[in-house]
Design a protein around this motif. Structure first.
Motif, mmCIF file in Angstrom:
data_model
loop_
_atom_site.group_PDB
_atom_site.id
_atom_site.type_symbol
_atom_site.label_atom_id
_atom_site.label_comp_id
_atom_site.label_asym_id
_atom_site.label_seq_id
_atom_site.Cartn_x
_atom_site.Cartn_y
_atom_site.Cartn_z
ATOM 1 N N VAL A 77 0.693 -1.295 -0.175
ATOM 2 C CA VAL A 77 -0.001 -0.010 0.155
ATOM 3 C C VAL A 77 0.711 1.167 -0.125
ATOM 4 N N ARG A 78 1.537 1.171 0.900
ATOM 5 C CA ARG A 78 2.780 2.374 1.243
ATOM 6 C C ARG A 78 3.471 2.670 -0.154
ATOM 7 N N GLY A 81 0.734 3.587 -2.904
ATOM 8 C CA GLY A 81 -0.206 4.469 -2.722
ATOM 9 C C GLY A 81 -1.603 3.911 -2.795
ATOM 10 N N ARG A 82 -1.837 2.719 -3.273
ATOM 11 C CA ARG A 82 -3.095 2.347 -3.677
ATOM 12 C C ARG A 82 -3.122 0.734 -3.528
ATOM 13 N N CYS A 83 -4.301 0.199 -3.871
ATOM 14 C CA CYS A 83 -4.425 -1.173 -3.325
ATOM 15 C C CYS A 83 -3.544 -2.217 -4.520
ATOM 16 N N PRO A 87 -9.108 -3.541 -2.277
ATOM 17 C CA PRO A 87 -9.228 -2.430 -1.527
ATOM 18 C C PRO A 87 -8.181 -2.461 -0.429
ATOM 19 N N GLY A 89 -7.900 0.357 1.269
ATOM 20 C CA GLY A 89 -8.119 1.161 2.558
ATOM 21 C C GLY A 89 -8.917 -0.008 3.363
ATOM 22 N N MET B 116 -1.944 6.444 7.005
ATOM 23 C CA MET B 116 -1.782 6.112 5.618
ATOM 24 C C MET B 116 -3.280 5.624 5.213
ATOM 25 N N ALA B 117 -4.222 5.247 5.838
ATOM 26 C CA ALA B 117 -5.452 5.249 5.295
ATOM 27 C C ALA B 117 -5.973 6.472 4.896
ATOM 28 N N ALA B 119 -4.442 8.948 3.688
ATOM 29 C CA ALA B 119 -3.623 9.257 2.565
ATOM 30 C C ALA B 119 -3.999 8.545 1.346
ATOM 31 N N LEU B 120 -4.976 7.485 1.283
ATOM 32 C CA LEU B 120 -5.552 7.133 -0.116
ATOM 33 C C LEU B 120 -6.895 7.340 -0.089
ATOM 34 N N GLN B 122 -8.508 8.576 -2.328
ATOM 35 C CA GLN B 122 -9.264 8.593 -3.812
ATOM 36 C C GLN B 122 -9.075 7.229 -4.462
ATOM 37 N N ALA B 123 -8.041 6.370 -3.978
ATOM 38 C CA ALA B 123 -7.473 5.150 -4.473
ATOM 39 C C ALA B 123 -8.607 4.150 -4.647
ATOM 40 N N GLU B 124 -9.007 3.727 -3.485
ATOM 41 C CA GLU B 124 -10.357 2.903 -3.287
ATOM 42 C C GLU B 124 -10.696 2.263 -4.736
ATOM 43 N N CYS B 125 -10.240 1.120 -5.029
ATOM 44 C CA CYS B 125 -10.580 0.631 -6.500
ATOM 45 C C CYS B 125 -11.958 0.872 -6.750
ATOM 46 N N PRO B 128 -15.250 -1.782 -5.553
ATOM 47 C CA PRO B 128 -14.734 -2.559 -4.373
ATOM 48 C C PRO B 128 -15.208 -3.963 -4.399
ATOM 49 N N TRP B 133 -13.411 -9.262 -1.849
ATOM 50 C CA TRP B 133 -12.195 -8.942 -1.409
ATOM 51 C C TRP B 133 -11.314 -10.040 -1.150
#
Lengths: 147, 147
Positions: A77-78, A81-83, A87, A89, B116-117, B119-120, B122-125, B128, B133
């Motif tokens: 993630v780090r 910056g994304r999955c 998901p 998050g 960290m959470a 910080a993302l 908009q990522a959020e595939c 989802p 998952w």
DNA sequence: CTTGACCTTGGACCCGGGTCCAAGGTGCAG
DNA sequence: CTGCACCTTGGACCCGGGTCCAAGGTCAAG
């Protein structure tokens, strides 16, 4: 620009920087927490400075009780910056919940322990001799703290 | 008094009562956390009801991250109400401090993870698909959450 | 008495997370 | 060129905490 091929850290330097044995650094690489670094012509691992950071992140997470495999997920993630696929998050939030739960449990046990401690107000061996407290040594010496 | 030899718990009953496998109960006995119980004439372990309590204490402490050997020390304190040999209050207070430290660390990491959470955002595939998952399954399936 | 569920023991095995070792290669100083 | 510190690899080993297994014993119901 001065040739940027400045030769980064050797494994021992990296290891020393975060206070782990070099073996552990290699181990982390083996299990995928640390990406394989560039190699010097001679085959030595050649780490960028950012590896220190990563290693510290690992240490932190791990001191926390996260398993290496989970730390791996967090690192993914780090890094991106994304999955990493699903998901992220979600994942983070779950972990967060876990951590919260752990904190709650710890807190509860803390209370229990405090109660126990409070419950032996008078016990306090007559003469504790503070330097003499036997470390959890195994039997065989059966702590001679009779003095 | 009705003959007090009421036959306590068998191992499976005890185990079930706290939700562990019988193997684990025997294991705890092997490593000294559980005193060897009385035996029935046939040689079966015959636990007193208080064993449930003890086992729960173990589970609690251990969920906390204490090592079995440390739990053993605590149990000794709990059993005798006093030091097993050396200042028990000391020991408890140390553990307490450990626990506090752990809580602090956890809290710190919690914050880091929360950051960290956050910080993302908009990522959020895109989609989802909450049921889909992928659990941390190993590669080999490489999670088909493309759907 | 037989059957089946439960119990006994000892020992092997597993997993996570390292840790150590041997045999051999690098690289820099003197 | 020689030494010596450091590096490489692979594999064995260790510890904690279980977990499983086989061979056999116990016991209550039917």
């Amino acid at each position: 620009m001065t040739t940027t091929a400045a030769r980064g850290l050797r494994i021992a330097e990296l290891a020393r920087a975060v206070g782990v044995p070099t073996d552990t650094v290699r181990y982390y690489e083996r299990v995928g927490l640390l990406p394989p670094p560039k190699r010097t012509p001679g085959g030595y691992r050649d780490y960028e400075v950012s590896a220190v950071d990563r290693l510290q992140f690992i240490q932190g997470s791990q001191r926390l009780g996260l398993r290496l495999v989970d730390i791996g997920h967090l690192l993914a993630v780090r890094d991106t910056g994304r999955c990493p696929c699903e998901p992220a998050g979600e994942l983070l939030r779950r972990r967060l919940a876990d951590v919260d739960a752990q904190i709650a449990q710890l807190t509860a046990l803390r209370a229990e322990m405090a109660a126990m401690a409070a419950a032996l107000p008078q016990a306090e061996c007559p003469d504790p001799t503070p330097g003499t407290w036997c470390p959890p040594e195994e039997e065989g010496g059966e702590c001679a703290c009779s003095s």
